[in-house]
Every structure is written in structure tokens, then in C-alpha cells.
Write an enzyme that holds these catalytic residues in place. Structure first.
Site, PDB file in Angstrom:
ATOM      1  N   SER A 228     -25.570 -34.696 -35.104  1.00  0.00           N
ATOM      2  CA  SER A 228     -26.203 -34.654 -34.295  1.00  0.00           C
ATOM      3  C   SER A 228     -25.962 -36.674 -34.000  1.00  0.00           C
ATOM      4  CB  SER A 228     -27.441 -34.354 -34.737  1.00  0.00           C
ATOM      5  OG  SER A 228     -28.677 -34.447 -33.678  1.00  0.00           O
TER       6      SER A 228
ATOM      7  N   TYR B 118     -26.398 -34.631 -27.064  1.00  0.00           N
ATOM      8  CA  TYR B 118     -27.088 -34.703 -25.717  1.00  0.00           C
ATOM      9  C   TYR B 118     -26.850 -35.346 -24.792  1.00  0.00           C
ATOM     10  CZ  TYR B 118     -30.153 -32.065 -29.289  1.00  0.00           C
ATOM     11  OH  TYR B 118     -30.891 -31.307 -29.711  1.00  0.00           O
TER      12      TYR B 118
ATOM     13  N   THR C   8     -24.525 -29.478 -26.218  1.00  0.00           N
ATOM     14  CA  THR C   8     -25.588 -28.940 -26.290  1.00  0.00           C
ATOM     15  C   THR C   8     -26.469 -28.725 -24.639  1.00  0.00           C
ATOM     16  OG1 THR C   8     -26.305 -29.161 -28.886  1.00  0.00           O
ATOM     17  CG2 THR C   8     -28.414 -28.443 -26.850  1.00  0.00           C
TER      18      THR C   8
ATOM     19  N   LYS D 288     -22.700 -25.987 -26.650  1.00  0.00           N
ATOM     20  CA  LYS D 288     -22.561 -25.536 -27.411  1.00  0.00           C
ATOM     21  C   LYS D 288     -24.672 -24.769 -26.299  1.00  0.00           C
ATOM     22  CE  LYS D 288     -25.614 -26.622 -31.841  1.00  0.00           C
ATOM     23  NZ  LYS D 288     -26.786 -26.972 -31.731  1.00  0.00           N
TER      24      LYS D 288
ATOM     25  N   HIS E  63     -29.746 -22.666 -30.860  1.00  0.00           N
ATOM     26  CA  HIS E  63     -30.883 -23.580 -31.207  1.00  0.00           C
ATOM     27  C   HIS E  63     -31.643 -23.252 -32.371  1.00  0.00           C
ATOM     28  CE1 HIS E  63     -31.196 -27.582 -29.475  1.00  0.00           C
ATOM     29  NE2 HIS E  63     -31.809 -27.792 -30.567  1.00  0.00           N
TER      30      HIS E  63
END
Length: 368
Positions: free
Chosen positions: A107, A130, A156, A231, A255
Site C-alpha cells: 500500500s 494513490y 486505486t 483497481k 475497496h
């Protein structure tokens, strides 16, 4: 401690062990949490059509993902802030995934940096991204992941704003003071401040680019040669747009039911996406997978592999570094057994004919 025999039992014990704010952060979903429950319940609306009297003395679970050979189609999803579960956090998870011969996605909001995770040793790792308002920061992050040997970017795409996670609002969620978002530490963006609601929601509102669009998927390809997975896809329309934008793969994801409530379970959305992809790119799934039977069902509906998130942090909380390999092994063994009992000797032998879903024949299964 009583013997743990399945993945879901880790969550029960983790709830007792973790501080309430941390457990709620990992476990909760958005608003009414309907999709959170549905991510699990939808699997029970798919039944098996097993084939018998097939020689299943040898079962091969290996597969190839974006050119990388892995031991099984079960991989580790990006879950943020893993050091809240255990001091070793993402580094423990990276070692476990590597030892299991599978892929881990790190992440952006990890408590361990891309460099720290890379230093744990060899392993196939992807980086979840992100997109922040500051594009220089994004480019810098991507370059760091590339230099650290990460093999793909998982973009994402479902978080222009953070979903309303009421448990985090009630708890006034913030990162414990001894932890930082390590990838952003040197940029004065490593801390999540305490606020009157969710500190993470405020952080995301300040940092994440709400103007992110399909053209940015193309922009990403100008700053990296790494393959890009999109994603957060749940529809045929977005599948086609992702492929047009140059995505190398698609992750069907809601998510972890933490963004928009009342979207379908990912297993319900999977076939629509698979059909729209037309075999042009691999399609993966995350959300609600807790059993090897769930993995088989996803593969039968066309997924190339699945990712698990919450089971990893709960296993870390309960058993430390030893917990993650146990969870991966449990799912591996359950999938292998499901394959044997269904008459499938390799992943390519798992077909749509091995399952029946309640949307195939509405009268076949009772509504739950």
C-alpha cells in the site's frame, strides 16, 4: 490458545487483541456496511457442480501473473498501516508472501517504505498507488518503487474521496503517534493529524487528486514502464475504458466495501467485467475471500487470481510474522482440496461448468 482451523477465526481473536480504534479501522466498511456483508454472503449463492472419478492424485496450482510464475492464484492485497497490527508490519507480510511463492501489493499508505520492504529479500511485489494532487510526488513515488524492484503499479481508481466509514468517525481515527506513512515521511506528509472525525478522511481530502481520470492512466505510462493494473473496476463500461487506456490488468474491487455502500459484492460483478475484458487482459478479484472454496468460485467465474486483505492484518495481529504464512497455507490447502473434490487437476481445468450461481437459474437456490 485453541487451534485455529480457518481464516475467519483469526478475525475473532484479533478483535480481542487489538485496540478498538485499530480493529474498527481494519474491519469496518462504509455507512450501513451492506456491501461489507454482501462481499461474504454472495459467495454462498454459488454452488459446485463437482465431477467425479477423475484421477486427482497430482494437482498443480501454479499460475503466471503478468509473466511471473507463482505458486498459487492467491495473492496479498494492499492493506495500509500494518504496523498497527504488529511491529514488523508490511516487512513481515512481504517475507511471508515471498516464502509462499506469491505476490504482495504494498500500500501507498504503508508503515514501511518501498525500500524497507525491498530489503526483506527477493519476492514479486507490486506497488499500490494513490494519485496525490502533487504529480511530482506521484512520479517520485513510482520511480522509488521501480528502483526498489517492484514489478507493477496497482492504481486505486475508486477513491476520489474517502468513503464514509462511521466507525473511524466515532473513534476519531488517527495513526498512533509512534507510526508514520513511511513512503511520505521525508515529504512532511507522513503524519495523520487528530481531527473531530476520521483523521484519514481529512488527510485524503487534503492530499488525493479528485480530478483523476482515464487520461491519467495514460499519463502514468509516460512516467513508468511498469505494467499498470486498474483497481476498483465493477462495470463492463469501465473495463473497456481501462483496456483502451492501456491497463495491463484489472482488479475487480469495491475497496473492501469501504467506499460506496450498496455496490455489488465483487464476486457478483466479476463475470460482467470478465466478459467485457474478452481475454485481452487478466481480471483479478478482491473482497470477501475467506475460503479456498471462494477462490475456486472466483476462478470458475473467470478471475485469473484473487487478493486477500483483512485476513493478512488479522493474522499479523494474532500470530505476528508466523500468522501470514498460516493464512496463505490454509487458503492454498483448501483450494487444493476443492479442486480435488471437483475433479480439477490444474487451474485451467476449472471452468464455469463447475459452478452454478443463483443468477443462472433463479429457482435453483433459495434466497438468503
Amino acid at each position: 490458545m485453541e487451534m485455529i482451523t480457518n481464516v475467519s477465526e483469526y478475525e475473532v481473536i484479533a478483535k480481542e487483541k487489538l485496540p478498538k480504534m485499530v480493529y474498527d479501522y481494519y474491519a469496518s466498511g462504509a455507512e450501513d456496511q451492506w456491501t461489507l456483508k454482501e462481499n461474504r454472503n454472495a459467495f454462498s449463492r454459488i454452488l459446485f457442480r463437482p465431477r467425479i472419478l477423475i484421477d486427482v492424485s497430482k494437482i498443480d496450482m501454479m499460475t503466471t501473473i503478468l509473466g511471473f510464475r507463482i505458486s498459487m492464484p492467491i495473492m496479498v492485497a494492499p492493506t495500509g498501516m500494518q504496523k498497527m497490527a504488529h511491529p514488523e508490519g508490511e516487512c513481515a507480510t512481504a517475507r511471508a508472501a515471498s516464502d509462499a511463492g506469491t505476490i504482495m501489493i504494498l500500500s501507498s499508505y504503508a508503515n514501511s517504505s518501498v525500500e524497507e520492504v525491498a530489503s526483506t529479500g527477493s519476492g514479486i511485489r507490486f506497488f499500490q498507488l494513490y494519485v496525490h494532487k502533487d504529480r511530482n510526488l506521484v512520479a517520485q513515488l513510482v520511480r522509488r518503487a521501480e528502483r526498489a524492484g517492484f514489478k507493477a503499479i496497482a492504481l486505486t481508481a475508486d477513491t476520489p474521496r474517502l468513503g464514509r466509514r462511521e466507525a473511524d468517525i466515532k473513534n476519531r481515527f488517527t495513526l498512533p503517534p509512534y507510526l508514520t506513512l513511511k513512503n511520505f515521511e521525508g515529504l512532511d506528509l507522513g503524519k495523520i493529524d487528530k481531527t473531530d472525525d476520521s483523521g484519514l478522511a481529512s488527510y485524503v481530502a487534503n492530499q488525493i487528486d479528485q480530478s483523476l481520470s482515464w487520461k491519467d492512466v495514460k499519463w502514468l505510462q509516460t512516467i513508468t514502464s511498469l505494467p499498470i493494473l486498474v483497481k476498483g473496476v465493477l462495470t463492463a463500461e469501465d473495463t473497456k475504458l481501462a483496456i483502451e487506456a492501456g491497463a495491463a490488468g484489472i482488479i475487480v474491487s469495491n475497496h473492501g466495501a469501504r467506499q460506496l455502500d450498496y455496490v455489488p459484492a465483487t464476486i457478483m460483478a466479476l463475470e460482467e467485467v470478465v466478459k467485457a475484458a474478452q481475454g485481452k487482459v487478466p481480471v483479478f478479484l478482491d473482497g470477501g475471500v475467506r475460503r479456498g472454496t471462494d477462490v475456486f468460485k472466483a476462478l470458475a467465474l473467470g478471475a485469473s487470481g484473487i487478493f486477500i486483505g483483512r485476513p493478512v492484518v488479522f493474522a499479523l495481529a494474532v500470530d505476528g510474522e508466523a500468522g501470514v504464512p498460516k493464512v496463505l497455507q490454509m487458503l492454498h490447502d483448501e483450494l487444493e482440496l476443492t479442486m480435488a473434490l471437483s475433479g480439477c487437476r490444474s487451474l485451467k481445468e476449472i471452468t464455469r461448468n463447475h459452478v452454478v450461481a443463483d443468477w443462472d437459474h433463479p429457482r435453483v437456490l433459495p434466497r438468503l
